[in-house]
Design an enzyme around this catalytic site. Sequence first.
Site, mmCIF file in Angstrom:
data_model
loop_
_atom_site.group_PDB
_atom_site.id
_atom_site.type_symbol
_atom_site.label_atom_id
_atom_site.label_comp_id
_atom_site.label_asym_id
_atom_site.label_seq_id
_atom_site.Cartn_x
_atom_site.Cartn_y
_atom_site.Cartn_z
ATOM 1 N N ASP A 118 -1.793 -8.234 1.320
ATOM 2 C CA ASP A 118 -0.702 -8.455 0.372
ATOM 3 C C ASP A 118 -0.589 -9.938 0.023
ATOM 4 O O ASP A 118 -0.385 -10.304 -1.144
ATOM 5 C CB ASP A 118 0.624 -7.976 0.969
ATOM 6 N N GLY A 145 0.807 -1.209 0.000
ATOM 7 C CA GLY A 145 0.000 0.000 0.000
ATOM 8 C C GLY A 145 0.840 1.259 0.000
ATOM 9 O O GLY A 145 2.011 1.249 0.383
ATOM 10 N N SER A 146 0.258 2.348 -0.432
ATOM 11 C CA SER A 146 0.914 3.655 -0.336
ATOM 12 C C SER A 146 0.699 4.218 1.065
ATOM 13 O O SER A 146 0.039 3.623 1.907
ATOM 14 C CB SER A 146 0.364 4.599 -1.406
ATOM 15 N N GLY A 147 1.300 5.378 1.322
ATOM 16 C CA GLY A 147 1.226 5.979 2.649
ATOM 17 C C GLY A 147 2.443 5.701 3.494
ATOM 18 O O GLY A 147 2.525 6.168 4.635
ATOM 19 N N HIS A 148 3.408 4.920 2.941
ATOM 20 C CA HIS A 148 4.622 4.551 3.678
ATOM 21 C C HIS A 148 5.881 5.109 2.999
ATOM 22 O O HIS A 148 6.964 4.588 3.214
ATOM 23 C CB HIS A 148 4.745 3.029 3.763
ATOM 24 N N HIS A 153 0.970 -0.055 10.157
ATOM 25 C CA HIS A 153 -0.091 0.925 9.920
ATOM 26 C C HIS A 153 -0.556 1.592 11.213
ATOM 27 O O HIS A 153 -1.599 2.219 11.247
ATOM 28 C CB HIS A 153 -1.288 0.250 9.234
#
Length: 338
Positions: free
Chosen positions: A113, A57-60, A222
């Site tokens: 994932d 995922g993005s955001g990392h 997260h």
Amino acid sequence: MSATKIKFINNPEQITSELLEGYVMAYKDKVALAGENIVVRATPKSEDKVAIVTLGGSGHEPALSGFVGEGMLDCSVVGDIFAAPGAQRLFQALQLFKREAGILLVVLNHSGDVMSANMACQLAERMGIKVKKLLTHDDISAGIGAPDEDRRGLAGCVPLFKIIGAAAEEGKSLDELLEIGERFSQNVATLAVAMRSCTHPQNNGIITDLPEGIMEIGMGQHGEGGGGRQPLVSADETAAQMVDLLLQQLKPVAGDKMLLIINGVGATTHMELSIVYRKACMVLEEKGFEVCEGRIQEILTVQEQAGFQMIIARLDADHIDYLKNKRADAPYWVTIGK
């Protein structure tokens, strides 16, 4: 208050596409977009060499796309904020990298994932695409000696990218890369600590509420709780406690050569990270270990979460060579090489 008032974004639904567009504009000599949210090397590796693909995922940011480049990843398949990309998008990427040498798919152990990877690999196999999975599980917050399937994948995947990416550039086979990667994966351990949680940039929701003056050792990627809440203590006390737990997992012996990375997760300054690294390195050396490779860097963040991830690995001779001596040229990891 809306999320658009708290972060410098536009339409919250367009965050992922816009951040990737900006990213490839900035590093256009190294990375490009090859489809919706599929980041690839600007100059592809020759097809007689194994391709290294990952997803997440993005955001990392900069993870995971920041490590696409020569000597590291060939492709990063990006999901929405804190979400795995779907199996179809990953399958599209696997089709792009179909080759006789095969594809090594690195999957961080998170349910979304893993599900996307399993489904995409089934589709790929039906199409005659040669692909093998390497699951990372470096987080030790599930408990010392917990089964691999219960351990999450954290920032320990990044030095893994460097090692297997270098080995792939050398022309190692798919089976050889899998062995090299799994051997490193069994000898790396990561532990995260947080003293303030992050927010979700699309809705401003707080992932975990940590009271002031409290830190949590074992925080997830997260912002998920890790069960280790305690009063906030000094950098030295925190570092020493975390080193002790990581060594209990790794069980190294005096003289072992070690990797130490302090990964900032978004809101902790490099000043603080350096102070933590100092103590962690001192503890390792006092115990008779040689820290032969180290980094203080934001390699995998969690928005504005305050804290860090500590990554320690026992290194075999070939891992040291791939980490230190082989060229890499990705936007967020450069090694000159020899």
